[in-house]
Design a protein around this motif. Structure first.
Motif, short mmCIF file in Angstrom:
data_model
loop_
_atom_site.label_atom_id
_atom_site.label_comp_id
_atom_site.label_asym_id
_atom_site.label_seq_id
_atom_site.Cartn_x
_atom_site.Cartn_y
_atom_site.Cartn_z
N GLY A 23 35.55 40.52 42.29
CA GLY A 23 36.78 40.74 43.03
C GLY A 23 37.82 41.54 42.27
N GLY A 24 37.38 42.38 41.36
CA GLY A 24 38.31 43.19 40.57
C GLY A 24 38.47 42.72 39.15
N LYS A 25 38.03 41.49 38.85
CA LYS A 25 38.09 40.99 37.48
C LYS A 25 36.78 41.29 36.75
CE LYS A 25 41.52 37.36 38.04
NZ LYS A 25 41.85 35.93 37.77
N ALA A 26 36.81 41.18 35.43
CA ALA A 26 35.62 41.48 34.63
C ALA A 26 35.55 40.55 33.44
CB ALA A 26 35.66 42.93 34.16
N PHE A 27 34.34 40.45 32.86
CA PHE A 27 34.17 39.70 31.62
C PHE A 27 34.96 40.40 30.50
CE2 PHE A 27 29.71 38.95 33.46
CZ PHE A 27 30.11 37.79 34.11
N THR A 301 31.90 51.64 34.49
CA THR A 301 32.52 51.55 33.16
C THR A 301 33.73 50.62 33.09
OG1 THR A 301 31.67 53.71 32.53
CG2 THR A 301 33.56 52.89 31.30
N PRO A 302 34.69 50.65 34.06
CA PRO A 302 35.87 49.78 33.91
C PRO A 302 35.58 48.29 33.96
CG PRO A 302 36.32 51.60 35.41
CD PRO A 302 34.85 51.59 35.19
N TRP A 303 34.33 47.90 34.26
CA TRP A 303 33.93 46.49 34.23
C TRP A 303 33.34 46.09 32.88
CZ3 TRP A 303 34.07 49.46 38.51
CH2 TRP A 303 34.63 48.90 39.68
N SER A 304 33.16 47.07 31.99
CA SER A 304 32.58 46.77 30.68
C SER A 304 33.36 47.36 29.52
CB SER A 304 31.14 47.29 30.60
OG SER A 304 31.12 48.72 30.65
N SER A 305 34.17 48.39 29.80
CA SER A 305 34.76 49.18 28.71
C SER A 305 36.21 49.54 29.02
CB SER A 305 33.96 50.47 28.51
OG SER A 305 32.57 50.20 28.43
N VAL A 306 36.96 49.80 27.97
CA VAL A 306 38.34 50.20 28.14
C VAL A 306 38.75 51.03 26.92
CG1 VAL A 306 39.41 48.22 26.98
CG2 VAL A 306 40.60 49.33 28.91
N ALA A 307 39.81 51.81 27.08
CA ALA A 307 40.31 52.64 25.98
C ALA A 307 41.75 52.28 25.68
CB ALA A 307 40.19 54.12 26.34
N ASN A 336 44.72 42.49 34.49
CA ASN A 336 45.97 42.37 35.24
C ASN A 336 45.84 42.99 36.64
OD1 ASN A 336 46.26 45.16 34.92
ND2 ASN A 336 48.08 45.04 33.64
N GLU A 337 46.89 42.91 37.42
CA GLU A 337 46.85 43.34 38.81
C GLU A 337 46.53 44.83 38.93
OE1 GLU A 337 49.81 43.41 42.73
OE2 GLU A 337 50.24 42.06 41.05
N LYS A 338 47.10 45.62 38.05
CA LYS A 338 46.85 47.07 38.11
C LYS A 338 45.39 47.40 37.79
CE LYS A 338 49.89 50.03 36.58
NZ LYS A 338 50.81 50.75 35.69
N MET A 339 44.82 46.71 36.81
CA MET A 339 43.42 46.96 36.47
C MET A 339 42.50 46.50 37.60
SD MET A 339 41.38 48.23 34.11
CE MET A 339 41.64 48.01 32.35
N GLN A 340 42.79 45.35 38.18
CA GLN A 340 41.97 44.87 39.30
C GLN A 340 42.05 45.83 40.48
OE1 GLN A 340 42.12 40.58 40.29
NE2 GLN A 340 43.41 40.35 38.46
N ASP A 341 43.24 46.32 40.75
CA ASP A 341 43.39 47.28 41.85
C ASP A 341 42.60 48.56 41.58
OD1 ASP A 341 44.82 48.37 44.30
OD2 ASP A 341 45.53 49.79 42.78
N PHE A 342 42.63 49.01 40.32
CA PHE A 342 41.88 50.21 39.95
C PHE A 342 40.39 50.00 40.17
CE2 PHE A 342 39.43 52.72 36.96
CZ PHE A 342 39.95 53.99 37.14
N ARG A 343 39.88 48.86 39.70
CA ARG A 343 38.45 48.57 39.86
C ARG A 343 38.06 48.50 41.34
NH1 ARG A 343 39.28 44.17 35.61
NH2 ARG A 343 38.71 45.14 33.62
N ARG A 345 39.51 49.91 43.90
CA ARG A 345 39.54 51.26 44.50
C ARG A 345 38.31 52.06 44.09
NH1 ARG A 345 45.33 54.09 43.84
NH2 ARG A 345 44.10 55.72 44.80
N LEU A 346 37.95 51.96 42.82
CA LEU A 346 36.78 52.69 42.33
C LEU A 346 35.50 52.17 42.99
CD1 LEU A 346 35.49 54.75 40.42
CD2 LEU A 346 35.47 53.00 38.64
N LYS A 347 35.39 50.86 43.12
CA LYS A 347 34.20 50.29 43.76
C LYS A 347 34.09 50.77 45.21
CE LYS A 347 31.97 45.93 44.98
NZ LYS A 347 32.07 44.45 44.96
N LYS A 348 35.21 50.82 45.91
CA LYS A 348 35.20 51.26 47.31
C LYS A 348 34.74 52.70 47.44
CE LYS A 348 38.19 51.64 51.38
NZ LYS A 348 39.56 51.42 51.91
N GLU A 349 35.18 53.57 46.51
CA GLU A 349 34.83 54.99 46.57
C GLU A 349 33.56 55.32 45.79
OE1 GLU A 349 37.95 57.86 46.14
OE2 GLU A 349 39.52 56.36 46.57
#
Length: 374
Positions: A23-27, A301-307, A336-343, A345-349
């Motif tokens: 649901g937008g969160k990740a390990f 990538t945003p579910w496993s990695s970050v910069a 956070n909310e912004k990262m979940q929203d990003f994920r 949106r990316l999953k949808k597209e």
């Protein structure tokens, strides 16, 4: 063993469960890319930070780069045995680079990308000493050295006369020290970005990699995104921004060189990794013809990695930030909310228009269908 395929498989597998059910969160992140500095002793003509390097604000912000303690604190939050990737700018301009590598190597695998000019004997010796005992252990996993062409052509691309010979000498020394130590790790890579300036000598560069005795040769597809300005991070996702067109590129020569590389790789002791990994030749050519089919591409990538930027901005990709570690804890920003929203949106597209040729792209599904060239 194909270490590149193994790493990609592990990352993708780690990301897929939260991708499907989170649901937008990740390990907890498995890979952390740390941009240590944007200062650099080269001026490579294809660098995404080129316009930033001579910005007077860059020197002014030198004192605002993350401290050793801040970086080590974030490293400690990454999954044990995850990968810590040190990039730049030129990472070896940081006076604490050895200390950072030592700390990252205690509980994680560490990777560093450098242009190689400052890879002096004492630093190379320490990187070899820190090398992983085996593929499962923590330690220094690999060192990537950017070599953009052969001889004067390289020096012209990076605007640093005499740098080719210095880099070659430093790489040879590190390879020799690895042999003397009997260690497999850190793997030593030669890396280059495929541009008009070197496309005709890729096979010669692979041959050079074999002669030196490095572990891997890594040509990288040119990701022609608009200039990235880490001094002014974006707070809105620009998913519809297309990459810049690539003009006057010799795709026929690239097809010829790719065929040679893949043929050489069949019998070479030096592994070939073409980035993005897994892309068929037609897709790579399509990048340079500005007609890449994204319908069969996806990004996990945003579910496993970050910069993290040199100033503490946390970002899943490109120039979009979800916050700064000096204002909120790293793991709080990670979900956070912004990262979940990003994920979400990316999953949808599945993948954004701005992702064309990004090294995190995954090829899935039916072969690409390209319109005829007009």
């Amino acid at each position: 063993m194909n270490y590149s395929k193994l790493y990609n498989f592990c990352l993708e597998s780690y990301a897929k469960l939260p991708y499907l059910l989170g649901g937008g969160k990740a390990f907890r992140p498995m890979t952390l890319f740390v941009e240590l500095t944007y200062r650099c002793n080269f001026r490579c003509n294809m660098c995404q930070f080129l316009s930033l390097l001579d910005d007077p604000r860059l020197d002014e912000k030198k004192g605002q780069e993350l401290t050793t303690e801040e970086i080590n604190g974030v490293v400690d939050e990454v999954s044990r045995f995850g990968l810590i990737s040190f990039t730049g700018g030129e990472p070896l301009l940081r006076k604490d680079i050895v200390e950072l590598a030592q700390h990252a190597s205690k509980r994680h695998k560490a990777y560093l990308v450098t242009n190689g000019v400052l890879l002096k004997k004492d630093i190379a010796d320490e990187f070899v000493r820190l090398g992983c005992r085996n593929v499962l252990a923590s330690g220094m996993a690999s060192v990537g050295i950017s070599l953009e062409a052969i001889g004067k052509r390289h020096d012209d691309i990076v605007k640093a006369p005499g740098s080719f010979e210095k880099i070659l000498s430093n790489v040879r020394y590190m390879v020799e020290q690895k042999k003397k130590s009997g260690k497999k790790f850190p793997l030593v890579w030669l890396k280059c970005v495929i541009t008009n300036h070197n496309v005709g000598m890729l096979d010669d560069m692979y041959r050079l990699a074999e002669e030196i005795g490095v572990d891997m040769f890594n040509p990288i597809t040119y990701y022609n995104i608009p200039s990235t300005n880490r001094l002014e991070m974006d707070e809105t996702v620009k998913s519809g921004t297309a990459v810049n067109p690539i003009e006057n590129f010799d795709t026929a020569e690239l097809r010829n060189q790719l065929a040679k590389l893949r043929q050489r790789a069949k019998n070479s002791a030096v592994q070939l990794r073409i980035t993005p990994p897994g892309l068929p030749t037609d897709d790579i050519l399509a990048v340079y013809e500005n007609r890449l089919d994204l319908s069969n591409k996806v990004c996990y990538t945003p579910w496993s990695s970050v910069a993290i930027s040199a100033y503490g901005d946390l970002f899943p990709c490109s120039n979009y930030t979800v916050g700064n570690i000096r204002q909120e804890p790293f793991l709080k920003l990670w979900n956070n909310e912004k990262m979940q929203d990003f994920r979400n949106r990316l999953k949808k597209e599945r993948i954004f228009k701005s992702c064309a040729a990004c090294c995190s792209m995954v090829f899935e599904g039916a072969p690409s269908a390209y319109p005829p060239k007009g």
